[in-house]
Design an enzyme around this catalytic site. Sequence first.
Site, short mmCIF file in Angstrom:
data_model
loop_
_atom_site.label_atom_id
_atom_site.label_comp_id
_atom_site.label_asym_id
_atom_site.label_seq_id
_atom_site.Cartn_x
_atom_site.Cartn_y
_atom_site.Cartn_z
N GLU A 90 0.85 -1.20 0.00
CA GLU A 90 0.00 0.00 0.00
C GLU A 90 0.88 1.25 0.00
O GLU A 90 2.02 1.19 0.43
CB GLU A 90 -0.89 0.01 1.26
CG GLU A 90 -1.84 -1.17 1.34
CD GLU A 90 -2.50 -1.31 2.71
OE1 GLU A 90 -2.40 -0.38 3.53
OE2 GLU A 90 -3.12 -2.36 2.95
N LYS A 92 2.21 4.64 1.54
CA LYS A 92 2.25 5.21 2.89
C LYS A 92 1.94 6.69 2.73
O LYS A 92 2.82 7.51 2.46
CB LYS A 92 3.60 4.98 3.54
CG LYS A 92 3.61 5.38 5.01
CD LYS A 92 4.86 4.89 5.70
CE LYS A 92 4.87 5.20 7.18
NZ LYS A 92 4.47 6.55 7.54
N ASP A 94 1.24 10.40 3.51
CA ASP A 94 1.74 11.27 4.57
C ASP A 94 0.62 12.19 5.03
O ASP A 94 0.52 13.33 4.61
CB ASP A 94 2.93 12.07 4.04
CG ASP A 94 3.74 12.69 5.16
OD1 ASP A 94 3.49 12.34 6.34
OD2 ASP A 94 4.60 13.52 4.87
N TYR A 202 -8.34 8.13 2.71
CA TYR A 202 -8.25 6.78 2.16
C TYR A 202 -8.24 5.81 3.33
O TYR A 202 -7.61 6.06 4.34
CB TYR A 202 -6.95 6.59 1.37
CG TYR A 202 -7.03 6.97 -0.09
CD1 TYR A 202 -8.22 6.90 -0.81
CD2 TYR A 202 -5.88 7.38 -0.78
CE1 TYR A 202 -8.28 7.23 -2.14
CE2 TYR A 202 -5.93 7.72 -2.13
CZ TYR A 202 -7.13 7.64 -2.80
OH TYR A 202 -7.18 7.96 -4.12
N LYS A 292 10.66 3.45 3.69
CA LYS A 292 10.57 4.92 3.62
C LYS A 292 11.23 5.45 2.35
O LYS A 292 12.33 5.03 2.00
CB LYS A 292 11.27 5.53 4.84
CG LYS A 292 10.46 5.42 6.12
CD LYS A 292 9.41 6.52 6.17
CE LYS A 292 8.96 6.80 7.58
NZ LYS A 292 9.32 8.07 8.09
N CYS A 386 26.10 47.03 -2.68
CA CYS A 386 26.35 45.87 -3.54
C CYS A 386 27.49 45.02 -2.95
O CYS A 386 28.54 45.57 -2.59
CB CYS A 386 26.72 46.34 -4.94
SG CYS A 386 27.30 45.01 -6.02
N CYS A 389 30.68 45.56 -5.67
CA CYS A 389 31.38 46.82 -5.89
C CYS A 389 31.14 47.84 -4.79
O CYS A 389 31.77 48.90 -4.77
CB CYS A 389 30.97 47.42 -7.23
SG CYS A 389 29.25 47.96 -7.28
N CYS A 404 21.87 46.86 -8.08
CA CYS A 404 23.12 47.61 -8.11
C CYS A 404 23.11 48.32 -9.46
O CYS A 404 23.05 47.65 -10.50
CB CYS A 404 24.32 46.67 -8.01
SG CYS A 404 25.86 47.49 -8.43
N CYS A 409 30.07 47.60 -12.36
CA CYS A 409 30.14 46.60 -11.28
C CYS A 409 30.76 45.30 -11.80
O CYS A 409 30.26 44.71 -12.76
CB CYS A 409 28.74 46.33 -10.73
SG CYS A 409 28.68 44.98 -9.55
S1 IVH Z 1 -0.73 0.48 8.67
C1 IVH Z 1 -0.46 -2.40 10.89
N1 IVH Z 1 -1.06 1.45 6.29
O1 IVH Z 1 1.83 5.55 8.57
C2 IVH Z 1 -1.07 -1.10 11.23
N2 IVH Z 1 -0.30 2.95 7.97
O2 IVH Z 1 1.86 3.51 10.64
C3 IVH Z 1 -0.12 0.04 11.18
N3 IVH Z 1 0.03 5.25 7.15
O3 IVH Z 1 0.92 7.41 10.98
C4 IVH Z 1 -0.48 1.11 10.25
N4 IVH Z 1 -0.57 4.88 5.09
O4 IVH Z 1 -1.17 6.82 9.73
C5 IVH Z 1 -0.69 1.74 7.55
N5 IVH Z 1 -1.41 2.14 4.11
C6 IVH Z 1 -1.06 2.42 5.36
C7 IVH Z 1 -0.67 3.71 5.75
C8 IVH Z 1 -0.28 3.94 7.08
C9 IVH Z 1 -0.15 5.78 5.92
C10 IVH Z 1 0.55 6.01 8.30
C11 IVH Z 1 -0.20 5.84 9.59
C12 IVH Z 1 0.87 6.08 10.63
C13 IVH Z 1 2.14 5.77 9.92
C14 IVH Z 1 2.79 4.53 10.48
#
Ligand code: IVH
Length: 515
Positions: A90, A92, A94, A202, A292, A386, A389, A404, A409
């Site tokens: 999935e 991640k 932010d 999501y 990450k 400046c 110069c 300037c 210059c």
């Molecule tokens: S799973 C196993 N899935 O990442 C349960 N976290 O977890 C642990 N985050 O601040 C979390 N997308 O809010 C999971 N697809 C995703 C995610 C996700 C974003 C965030 C979550 C948390 C951080 C670490």
Amino acid sequence: VENAPIISDAEYDRLYRELIAFEEAHPEWIMPDSPSQRIGGEAVEGFTKVEHPQQILSLASVTNLEGIVAWRDRIAKLDERVMNADYVIEPKIDGLTIVVHYENGVLARGVTRGNGIIGEDITANVRTIRSVPLRLRESATPYPERLVVRGEAFITLEEFKKLNEKMAANGEKTYQNPRNTAAGSLRQLDPALTASRPLTWYCYSVIDHSGEVPGTQWERLGLLREWGFPVSDFSTWAKDLDEVLAICEDRIPRREELTFEADGIVIKLNDLSLRESLGIVGKDPRGALALKYPAREEITVLNEIRTNVGRTGVITPYAVLEPVDVGGVTVQHATLHNFDYINDKDIREGDRVVIKRAGDVIPYIVGPVLSARKEDSEAYTIPATCPSCGSPLENVEGEVAYYCVNTACPAQLVRNLEHFVSLSAMNIEGLGIKIVEQLAEEGLVNDIADLYQLDPADLLALEGFGEKKVEKLMAAIQASKAQPLARLLNGLGIRGVGEVMAADLVSYFGSLDAL
Ligand code: IVH
């Protein structure tokens, strides 16, 4: 807790990993107040506190593919079923975790993560997020009477841009980044304010449920979709670890395709009972992992604000930073755009500043970390003279730029020569920035015309020049006389006369004499 970090996430992660390594090697060193001993931040006051039906877990993270293999090997030692396991991948996102409760298919409650055990009731705010269903959809597999799901609230990159354009147009302060804006929007005590912010959500896991729900993550994601929850299309199934690695390898560079800010890729064991039996370490389940992405935002010290003189005499400030690694590139300088930018953001020498590097863009300063500001710091003052110069600077009424205006210059001369010999102007091969600087410094060239009066004997006397090099350079300078008139005009660097204007002038006047 207050969404006002004084160090970057990347720096935090690095220090946290270092701490965990120490504590693993020396368990007797673990302090009761170590960050590893607490689940997360404390909930702030203002909203009703709500206990989560299950602990809202976090994720351990790695920064490369080897880390994923090491993770699998580690958990395979605990349970050999891992060797034959399949996975779900999935994005991640932010953003911020939001836990949403449904009773008989109707949204009953929306809760922040809080410290993972107790969160805050922000139901009224969550209701305003359009992608959070108020009522679930009927499907062949009925939703359970009681269902608690977890997802991530965020603002898409496009909506964030639009929001900031609107703020700027109204003369209001713009927001720093999508994540902090989403966080701030969700903790508004007035839901009408939250509603005015373009939040999205999501969904990615089932936290609690009554009745029967399938035992794999992939089936659950499918059902969540059927019940009307938004699930990212970026989520996918992988039959084994090799496929996980291949998908990650493919996706790391495809970060730019995402419509939202993501800080990594999440890898989860698909079999939830296997994940459950592996247990948790601190607040991280052993059966899931985050890969990450390299961070693009860092925090470092701004040592000095310096200025550059441009070709037209415009003075541009830039920052000299304590060198810092931003996503694999060492950054020592960052643009500060203009003096208004410094003053609007109140950026000061000695501040800790957030710097950002997005794609190929020159690193820029997002803003100072005010909470870390030294007491004796002083606001920046625009220089009076400046840097090259020493002539007094002039500010044109209604323009942000300071100039300037000394035509002699030296810094401007070098910039002008650089422009004249560049690819889009006279394209004089072998006459790079270094040589241009050398010629100006030695006083051999005091204006553009001097290039055509150079004496080979003078050049031969310069450091690093031999017969061959001089011959080549002289030939290239002579050859440039054959360049079309438009290139010459562009090369002169008249303010307002660039490539397009130069071509227009030539097509209208036809010759230099007529012009
Ligand atoms: S799973 C196993 N899935 O990442 C349960 N976290 O977890 C642990 N985050 O601040 C979390 N997308 O809010 C999971 N697809 C995703 C995610 C996700 C974003 C965030 C979550 C948390 C951080 C670490």
